[in-house]
Design an enzyme around this catalytic site. Structure first.
Site, mmCIF file in Angstrom:
data_model
loop_
_atom_site.group_PDB
_atom_site.id
_atom_site.type_symbol
_atom_site.label_atom_id
_atom_site.label_comp_id
_atom_site.label_asym_id
_atom_site.label_seq_id
_atom_site.Cartn_x
_atom_site.Cartn_y
_atom_site.Cartn_z
ATOM 1 N N ASP A 678 0.826 -1.200 0.000
ATOM 2 C CA ASP A 678 0.000 0.000 0.000
ATOM 3 C C ASP A 678 0.871 1.264 0.000
ATOM 4 O OD1 ASP A 678 -2.733 0.940 0.109
ATOM 5 O OD2 ASP A 678 -2.165 1.803 2.039
ATOM 6 N N LYS A 682 1.455 4.297 -2.799
ATOM 7 C CA LYS A 682 1.299 5.724 -2.512
ATOM 8 C C LYS A 682 2.510 6.529 -2.969
ATOM 9 C CE LYS A 682 -1.785 5.064 1.424
ATOM 10 N NZ LYS A 682 -1.872 4.961 2.875
#
Ligand code: ADP
Ligand code: ASP
Ligand code: MG
Length: 815
Positions: A678, A682
């Site tokens: 994740d 980003k």
């Protein structure tokens, strides 16, 4: 003398006729009246369909006649006292018998001439007018009836006959000079030719009948009673926000009605304009409403645009070729040909090079026009000097109308840019020399959107309607819906943004409400909705074709992320908190960004990084103003920060991760957070938004998870593995404490290289004191060289994420 006309809905049934009779009785106290009435609503259409069926040898016409008969007999029984009914019933039966005989003739012959058709479709007014005259006698005993075929004389152009004013004026004068009833009812629409045939004045022609009589009698006013509160700024059935125009000039009203404002039949204005008789449009169902006054001296309004109207079913015919240039008389030949064929030209433009002439006509005339024009230019076409004319059907003309438009600059620019922003393709443009009208030809499927956006732009004080299509109403989605509900009123009143949720969907169900759903019971509506299907969802969004449409993705679903292109290509904005699309292959990311530019459809994903924190937006502004990012250092996982801030001696790693999930700080699958995937997504998005090309595989990701945890295949297995490897996590913690440091999951980008991983952070570092689930980003740029630009704050949680999505939506509203 006053002339009142009541339209089809005003006399649709007994109940409405009673309302009409009351209005007439009240008015009769003030003045002598001529009352012109239409057929009962829908009857002219029924007559047309009956005559078509009869001439097609379809005996079903008899059922239509029976339906017409029933309607009228029923009205008589409701309206006329029992003792007086029988005379009227037999009168109506006689008329119906006559109608049936004519239709039987058409059936037997299999034929329907224009002349016969005019006689047949005039029966609606013959029937309504005698019933209304009889009804009125209860309140106005001297109410009289006169057949307007004996008052209005025309030529023999059946279907839309031309009035002989000299003869008609004389007949009208003579009649009213010698009769003094306080109220005289006459049928609208019908007339007769000087040689005695029945004629009609064209569909909607009862308005015209009233105007002819009003002009002949120099009446003080002409009142058109209908089913709306006047002439509106746009067709109220299509534009909900439209409102009645208080006063309008004859010319403006004429322009609006010529361009489709059906409330007034276009020829109506001419006779009364010549005599300076004002027209008042009133609503039978709301008689206290002011209505619209049409006169020579309309009040000047601040808004140079008075109204917007449109005509459907338009075909554009283009004649093109070098042969047109300089050949005098090309247009004369073209228009002569169309006139010979009785084809009405509604729209004309000619390029100044004279290379092409483009005309707009009705769809129904298209074939006839093509054949006639190609024949007329046969020689030039055979010599390849002119191309055979091209025909584009199913278009629509939209016109802005206003007397003082000529004194204002930039209105056409405003019109075109408003349409352009909503991806409405303009096929042709014309501006009348009077500059009272700017009209454009667009696709019929765009008409609702075009009228509504134009109305919004020119009449609604710049209020912008945003239409949301929300997919995913879990934790974050629910908060998002709540926030819209809370803010809706404020936004409308203070920011001029009208937020409407048109559709919602979860993985099981979907629900659409074209008018915007009531937000307080959206859950119930969704539960009662239809079975969810992504492709059907897209088709419905496209078919609705609403202005300022926004698709809002609040899922974490890959399939959903693959549908964005289909929205953007339709000029539908995409707002998403789903990171998958922007972190997918660079090619896909840049394709979506390109589509967004090309189709003028915003693609916003602020919540992809740092939940509601304004990170991407800030970055965008920096880059746009010429700054360049060299280095990024960041803690981008609210969930990992929460986990490592709470992981201490007295608890275990597994429980802390569980708690983070319960509080909504992790992805549904926590491994996506803990594995660093994740965070990698980003930082990748920040790198790409900084203008660098990179793939997810290019990011170094050395996991702090043991391999066995990483290899698990399900969420429960993952949690079990966390328990199994408890000592590994405890060791990480102890090592940090021993080094007087804290564990932070850090993402970095420098010199074109990126990495994510767990790091020991010393007390002097800005990351050391990062609390709870906060995120922090440091941007080192051309302008922020020694001291980085720092953005810090809550970086996870349903409410902040929802507010970030909301902020993106509002950004679109503010464009
Ligand atoms: P009537 O039967 O009373 O003659 P019409 O149906 O001919 O009534 O005309 C009224 C209708 O015109 C309205 O119900 C409305 O749907 C339509 N209309 C179209 N454009 C406009 C407009 N600009 N203002 C008002 N009504 C309009
Ligand atoms: N009844 C006719 C029509 O429907 C005329 C009118 O209503 O004005 O066209
Ligand atoms: Mg009408």
């Amino acid at each position: 003398m006053n002339v009142l006309k009541f339209g089809g809905t005003s006399v649709a049934n007994a109940e409405n006729i009673k309302l009409t009779a009351n209005i007439i009785a009240k008015k009769a106290k003030e003045d002598r009246l001529v009352v012109v009435v239409s057929a009962l609503s829908g009857v002219t259409d029924l007559l047309l369909s009956a005559s078509k069926k009869a001439s097609d040898k379809d005996a079903a016409y008899k059922e239509i006649v029976a339906e017409i008969e029933k309607k009228h007999l029923f009205a008589i029984k409701e309206l006329i006292p029992v003792n007086d009914q029988s005379a009227m019933l037999s009168h109506v039966k006689r008329i119906i018998n006559h109608l049936e005989t004519l239709l039987d003739g058409c059936f037997l012959l299999g034929e329907l001439s224009d002349r016969t058709s005019d006689t047949i479709i005039g029966f609606g007014e013959l029937l309504s007018s005698c019933i209304i005259a009889e009804t009125l006698k209860q309140q106005i005993p001297d109410a009289a009836y006169k057949d307007s075929r004996e008052l209005i004389k025309t030529n023999n152009q059946f279907g839309k006959a031309i009035v002989n004013f000299a003869e008609s004026n004389l007949l009208i004068h003579n009649y009213f000079d010698t009769h003094d009833s306080s109220v005289t009812v006459i049928p609208g629409f019908i007339a007769s030719s000087s040689d005695g045939h029945n004629t009609t004045l064209g569909r909607g022609g009862s308005d015209y009948t009233a105007a002819i009589v009003a002009a002949a009698l120099h009446s003080k006013q002409l009142e058109i009673w209908t089913d709306v509160n006047g002439m509106y700024t746009a067709n109220p059935r299509i534009v909900k926000q439209a409102h009645p125009i208080e006063t309008i000039s004859y010319q403006e009203a004429m322009e609006l009605s010529h361009f489709g404002a059906k409330v007034l039949y276009p020829p109506t204005i001419q006779p009364v304009l010549n005599k300076n008789i004002p027209i008042l449009i009133k609503n039978t169902f709301e008689p206290e409403a002011e209505g619209t006054l049409i006169s020579a001296t309309a009040k000047e309004s601040e808004n140079p645009v008075k109204g917007i109207s449109h005509i459907d079913n338009i075909t554009l015919i283009t004649l093109e070729g070098s042969g047109i240039i300089g050949v005098s008389g090309s247009s004369k030949r073209l228009f002569g040909t169309l006139s010979n064929e009785n084809i009405n030209v509604i729209f004309i433009t000619q390029a100044s090079s004279e290379h092409t002439i483009c005309i707009g006509i009705q769809n129904s005339d298209a074939e006839k026009a093509k054949i006639a024009i190609d024949k007329a230019f046969e020689v030039e076409i055979s010599q390849s000097k002119i191309n055979p004319c091209t025909v584009e059907k199913n278009l629509c003309i939209v016109a802005l109308v206003g007397e003082s438009m000529k004194n204002h600059q930039g209105l056409s620019g405003k019109m075109f840019s408003t349409l352009g922003k909503n991806n409405v393709n303009i096929r042709a443009i014309a501006q009348g020399a009077s500059e009272r009208n700017i009209s454009v030809v667009i696709n019929e499927r765009d008409v609702k959107k075009a009228l509504n956006t134009l109305h919004e732009r020119f009449f609604e004080d710049n209020t912008k309607q945003l239409n949301l299509f929300v997919m995913g109403v879990g934790n974050v989605g629910e908060k998002f819906m709540d926030q819209i509900h809370q803010q809706k009123k404020f936004l409308k009143e203070n920011r001029k943004i009208n937020l409407r949720v048109i559709a919602i969907s979860n993985s099981r169900k979907m629900h659409f409400d074209e008018d915007g759903m009531p937000l307080k019971d959206w859950k119930e509506s969704l539960e009662n909705g239809e079975t969810a299907d992504k492709q059907t969802f897209i088709s419905r969004v496209k078919a609705l074709n609403l202005r300022n449409s926004i698709f809002v993705d609040i899922t974490a679903n890959e399939e959903v992320s693959k549908t964005y292109d289909q929205y953007l290509e339709e000029n539908i904005a995409v707002v998403t908190c789903n990171k998958i699309a922007c972190a997918s292959a660079y090619e896909n990311y840049s394709h979506l960004k390109n589509l967004s530019r090309k189709f003028n459809a915003p693609f916003l994903f602020e919540t992809n990084v740092g939940a509601g924190l304004p990170i991407i937006d800030t970055l965008k502004h920096m880059i746009a103003s010429g700054d360049k990012v060299h280095k990024i250092q960041a803690v981008l996982s609210g969930s990992l920060n929460f986990i490592f801030n709470n992981f201490k001696e007295n608890n275990n790693f597994h429980d802390v991760v569980k708690e983070a999930g319960v509080q909504g700080f992790t992805e549904p699958d926590p491994k996506i957070d803990l594995s660093g995937v994740d965070v990698a997504r980003k930082i990748l998005i920040l790198i790409r938004e900084s203008g660098y090309e990179m793939e997810i595989e290019d990011i170094d990701n050395e996991s702090f998870l043991p391999k066995e945890c990483l290899d698990t295949q399900s969420v429960p297995d993952f949690f079990t593995s966390l328990i199994k490897h408890e000592s590994h996590f405890n060791a990480l913690y102890k090592n940090a404490v021993a080094k007087n440091s804290r564990l932070k999951y850090v993402a970095k980008f420098e010199n074109g290289k990126a990495s994510v991983g767990l790091q020991l952070i010393e007390p002097s570092h800005p990351f050391y004191n990062l609390e709870g689930k906060d995120n922090i980003v440091l941007f080192y740029t051309d302008r922020y060289v020694d001291q980085p630009l720092l953005i810090k704050g809550a970086g996870a949680g349903a409410a902040v994420t929802a507010s970030g999505i909301f902020a993106d939506v509002i950004r679109i509203g503010n464009v």
